[in-house]
Design a protein around this motif. Structure first.
Motif, PDB file in Angstrom:
ATOM      1  N   PRO A  93      -9.419  43.099 -21.159  1.00 18.60           N
ATOM      2  CA  PRO A  93      -9.093  41.703 -20.845  1.00 18.60           C
ATOM      3  C   PRO A  93      -7.664  41.591 -20.291  1.00 18.60           C
ATOM      4  CG  PRO A  93      -8.851  42.065 -23.179  1.00 18.60           C
ATOM      5  CD  PRO A  93      -9.438  43.338 -22.602  1.00 18.60           C
ATOM      6  N   GLN A  94      -7.396  40.479 -19.638  1.00 21.45           N
ATOM      7  CA  GLN A  94      -6.037  40.202 -19.170  1.00 21.45           C
ATOM      8  C   GLN A  94      -5.074  40.364 -20.338  1.00 21.45           C
ATOM      9  OE1 GLN A  94      -4.507  39.730 -16.418  1.00 21.45           O
ATOM     10  NE2 GLN A  94      -6.068  39.113 -14.960  1.00 21.45           N
ATOM     11  N   GLY A  95      -3.945  40.975 -20.076  1.00 25.77           N
ATOM     12  CA  GLY A  95      -2.921  41.145 -21.103  1.00 25.77           C
ATOM     13  C   GLY A  95      -3.043  42.432 -21.883  1.00 25.77           C
ATOM     14  N   SER A  96      -4.151  43.163 -21.719  1.00 26.15           N
ATOM     15  CA  SER A  96      -4.306  44.402 -22.485  1.00 26.15           C
ATOM     16  C   SER A  96      -3.691  45.597 -21.757  1.00 26.15           C
ATOM     17  CB  SER A  96      -5.779  44.666 -22.819  1.00 26.15           C
ATOM     18  OG  SER A  96      -6.526  44.945 -21.665  1.00 26.15           O
ATOM     19  N   ASP A  97      -2.815  45.289 -20.813  1.00 22.34           N
ATOM     20  CA  ASP A  97      -2.056  46.343 -20.146  1.00 22.34           C
ATOM     21  C   ASP A  97      -0.741  46.606 -20.878  1.00 22.34           C
ATOM     22  OD1 ASP A  97      -1.157  43.791 -19.418  1.00 22.34           O
ATOM     23  OD2 ASP A  97      -0.388  44.490 -17.499  1.00 22.34           O
ATOM     24  N   LYS A  98      -0.489  45.846 -21.910  1.00 24.34           N
ATOM     25  CA  LYS A  98       0.728  46.009 -22.710  1.00 24.34           C
ATOM     26  C   LYS A  98       0.406  46.851 -23.935  1.00 24.34           C
ATOM     27  CE  LYS A  98       2.668  42.869 -20.055  1.00 24.34           C
ATOM     28  NZ  LYS A  98       1.966  43.029 -18.817  1.00 24.34           N
ATOM     29  N   GLY A  99       1.316  47.696 -24.312  1.00 28.19           N
ATOM     30  CA  GLY A  99       1.089  48.545 -25.470  1.00 28.19           C
ATOM     31  C   GLY A  99       0.859  49.979 -25.046  1.00 28.19           C
ATOM     32  N   LYS A 100       0.360  50.778 -25.970  1.00 26.53           N
ATOM     33  CA  LYS A 100       0.151  52.204 -25.712  1.00 26.53           C
ATOM     34  C   LYS A 100      -1.178  52.392 -24.986  1.00 26.53           C
ATOM     35  CE  LYS A 100       0.525  56.700 -27.839  1.00 26.53           C
ATOM     36  NZ  LYS A 100       0.699  57.465 -29.055  1.00 26.53           N
ATOM     37  N   THR A 101      -1.109  52.323 -23.668  1.00 25.35           N
ATOM     38  CA  THR A 101      -2.303  52.437 -22.839  1.00 25.35           C
ATOM     39  C   THR A 101      -1.981  53.205 -21.568  1.00 25.35           C
ATOM     40  OG1 THR A 101      -4.025  51.216 -21.661  1.00 25.35           O
ATOM     41  CG2 THR A 101      -1.859  50.175 -21.767  1.00 25.35           C
ATOM     42  N   GLU A 102      -2.971  53.875 -21.052  1.00 26.11           N
ATOM     43  CA  GLU A 102      -2.830  54.583 -19.781  1.00 26.11           C
ATOM     44  C   GLU A 102      -3.354  53.739 -18.626  1.00 26.11           C
ATOM     45  OE1 GLU A 102      -4.407  56.360 -22.470  1.00 26.11           O
ATOM     46  OE2 GLU A 102      -2.455  57.174 -23.026  1.00 26.11           O
ATOM     47  N   ALA A 103      -3.821  52.541 -18.926  1.00 28.28           N
ATOM     48  CA  ALA A 103      -4.388  51.664 -17.896  1.00 28.28           C
ATOM     49  C   ALA A 103      -3.302  51.222 -16.924  1.00 28.28           C
ATOM     50  CB  ALA A 103      -5.032  50.447 -18.541  1.00 28.28           C
ATOM     51  N   ARG A 104      -3.620  51.316 -15.643  1.00 27.56           N
ATOM     52  CA  ARG A 104      -2.694  50.873 -14.595  1.00 27.56           C
ATOM     53  C   ARG A 104      -2.872  49.378 -14.332  1.00 27.56           C
ATOM     54  NH1 ARG A 104      -2.936  55.333  -9.742  1.00 27.56           N
ATOM     55  NH2 ARG A 104      -2.054  57.049 -10.934  1.00 27.56           N
ATOM     56  N   PRO A 105      -1.833  48.734 -13.858  1.00 26.11           N
ATOM     57  CA  PRO A 105      -1.924  47.299 -13.540  1.00 26.11           C
ATOM     58  C   PRO A 105      -2.962  46.986 -12.463  1.00 26.11           C
ATOM     59  CG  PRO A 105       0.360  48.077 -13.418  1.00 26.11           C
ATOM     60  CD  PRO A 105      -0.491  49.266 -13.674  1.00 26.11           C
ATOM     61  N   GLU A 106      -3.341  47.982 -11.673  1.00 21.31           N
ATOM     62  CA  GLU A 106      -4.327  47.767 -10.613  1.00 21.31           C
ATOM     63  C   GLU A 106      -5.677  47.293 -11.151  1.00 21.31           C
ATOM     64  OE1 GLU A 106      -1.200  50.349  -8.829  1.00 21.31           O
ATOM     65  OE2 GLU A 106      -2.214  50.295 -10.759  1.00 21.31           O
ATOM     66  N   ALA A 135     -10.075  42.598 -31.835  1.00 23.59           N
ATOM     67  CA  ALA A 135      -8.676  42.181 -31.853  1.00 23.59           C
ATOM     68  C   ALA A 135      -7.782  43.195 -31.146  1.00 23.59           C
ATOM     69  CB  ALA A 135      -8.213  42.000 -33.290  1.00 23.59           C
ATOM     70  N   ASP A 136      -8.230  44.425 -30.994  1.00 17.93           N
ATOM     71  CA  ASP A 136      -7.427  45.465 -30.356  1.00 17.93           C
ATOM     72  C   ASP A 136      -8.235  46.141 -29.253  1.00 17.93           C
ATOM     73  OD1 ASP A 136      -5.735  47.479 -29.591  1.00 17.93           O
ATOM     74  OD2 ASP A 136      -5.507  48.333 -31.590  1.00 17.93           O
ATOM     75  N   PRO A 137      -8.235  45.552 -28.067  1.00 19.03           N
ATOM     76  CA  PRO A 137      -9.045  46.113 -26.985  1.00 19.03           C
ATOM     77  C   PRO A 137      -8.600  47.509 -26.565  1.00 19.03           C
ATOM     78  CG  PRO A 137      -7.638  44.363 -26.154  1.00 19.03           C
ATOM     79  CD  PRO A 137      -7.518  44.348 -27.653  1.00 19.03           C
ATOM     80  N   ILE A 138      -7.323  47.820 -26.715  1.00 18.90           N
ATOM     81  CA  ILE A 138      -6.850  49.159 -26.346  1.00 18.90           C
ATOM     82  C   ILE A 138      -7.495  50.203 -27.253  1.00 18.90           C
ATOM     83  CG2 ILE A 138      -4.838  50.675 -26.187  1.00 18.90           C
ATOM     84  CD1 ILE A 138      -3.214  48.153 -25.376  1.00 18.90           C
ATOM     85  N   ALA A 139      -7.495  49.943 -28.564  1.00 14.92           N
ATOM     86  CA  ALA A 139      -8.131  50.875 -29.503  1.00 14.92           C
ATOM     87  C   ALA A 139      -9.622  50.979 -29.237  1.00 14.92           C
ATOM     88  CB  ALA A 139      -7.879  50.427 -30.938  1.00 14.92           C
ATOM     89  N   ALA A 140     -10.258  49.868 -28.918  1.00 16.70           N
ATOM     90  CA  ALA A 140     -11.703  49.871 -28.675  1.00 16.70           C
ATOM     91  C   ALA A 140     -12.053  50.722 -27.464  1.00 16.70           C
ATOM     92  CB  ALA A 140     -12.202  48.441 -28.487  1.00 16.70           C
ATOM     93  N   ARG A 141     -11.331  50.529 -26.381  1.00 15.87           N
ATOM     94  CA  ARG A 141     -11.668  51.308 -25.182  1.00 15.87           C
ATOM     95  C   ARG A 141     -11.302  52.775 -25.353  1.00 15.87           C
ATOM     96  NH1 ARG A 141      -7.518  47.550 -22.277  1.00 15.87           N
ATOM     97  NH2 ARG A 141      -5.654  48.828 -22.083  1.00 15.87           N
ATOM     98  N   LYS A 142     -10.215  53.056 -26.082  1.00 17.97           N
ATOM     99  CA  LYS A 142      -9.873  54.454 -26.344  1.00 17.97           C
ATOM    100  C   LYS A 142     -10.963  55.139 -27.160  1.00 17.97           C
ATOM    101  CE  LYS A 142      -4.866  54.417 -25.875  1.00 17.97           C
ATOM    102  NZ  LYS A 142      -3.591  54.728 -26.514  1.00 17.97           N
ATOM    103  N   ASP A 143     -11.553  54.417 -28.096  1.00 16.75           N
ATOM    104  CA  ASP A 143     -12.638  54.978 -28.896  1.00 16.75           C
ATOM    105  C   ASP A 143     -13.841  55.319 -28.006  1.00 16.75           C
ATOM    106  OD1 ASP A 143     -13.896  55.600 -31.555  1.00 16.75           O
ATOM    107  OD2 ASP A 143     -15.268  54.031 -30.863  1.00 16.75           O
ATOM    108  N   VAL A 144     -14.195  54.421 -27.119  1.00 17.57           N
ATOM    109  CA  VAL A 144     -15.325  54.682 -26.216  1.00 17.57           C
ATOM    110  C   VAL A 144     -15.025  55.890 -25.337  1.00 17.57           C
ATOM    111  CG1 VAL A 144     -16.741  53.794 -24.319  1.00 17.57           C
ATOM    112  CG2 VAL A 144     -16.086  52.276 -26.188  1.00 17.57           C
ATOM    113  N   PHE A 145     -13.832  55.942 -24.788  1.00 14.38           N
ATOM    114  CA  PHE A 145     -13.498  57.051 -23.905  1.00 14.38           C
ATOM    115  C   PHE A 145     -13.387  58.376 -24.654  1.00 14.38           C
ATOM    116  CE2 PHE A 145     -11.918  53.628 -20.955  1.00 14.38           C
ATOM    117  CZ  PHE A 145     -12.956  53.789 -20.042  1.00 14.38           C
TER     118      PHE A 145
END
Length: 143
Positions: free
Chosen positions: A75-88, A21-31
């Protein structure tokens, strides 16, 4: 055994519904796991910790496992929120996929080279793997 258990629990955590449900948290955990694993390997490469072929090979294998995980959490839309991911990531999907492929190839080669006693090759591949991380950060992450 302890590291295998930690890796298994980490994978289970990443597969839990909360992380889905929270892809930002998931990817931050992996990183975060990347950071710890790569950091331990870097200390060995710098001579700050003693080299152990078996230990370094385990770290390289774990890094290769981690290299398979974070990409599903963009996934699409997971560029919103507290993330360092660029739109690129989403606007240049072919470049993103190439960066991922390059990184996966580098970690696979590091895993393979880490089982040898060829320190020159290990250091060279560690550096090459590190460069794939830096290249991705440069193009796809706001540092």
């Amino acid at each position: 055994m302890k590291k295998v258990l930690i890796a298994a629990l980490s994978c289970l955590t990443l597969l839990s519904p909360a992380f889905a449900a929270d892809p930002i948290a998931a990817r931050k955990d992996v990183f975060e796991q990347y950071k710890k694993t790569f950091g331990a390997m870097g200390k060995t490469m710098k001579g700050e910790t003693p080299y152990s072929k078996n230990e370094f090979a385990k770290l390289a294998a774990h890094l290769d496992e981690l290299a398979q995980l974070p990409w599903q959490h963009f996934p699409q839309g997971s560029d919103k929120g507290k993330t360092e991911a660029r739109p690129e990531i989403w606007s240049k999907p072919d470049a993103w996929k190439t960066a991922i492929s390059d990184h996966k190839a580098a970690t696979a080669k590091l895993k393979q080279v880490a089982t040898t006693d060829d320190m020159a090759a290990i250091k060279a591949q560690f550096g090459a793997t590190q460069q794939t991380c830096k290249a991705c950060h440069k193009s796809f992450r706001n540092d």
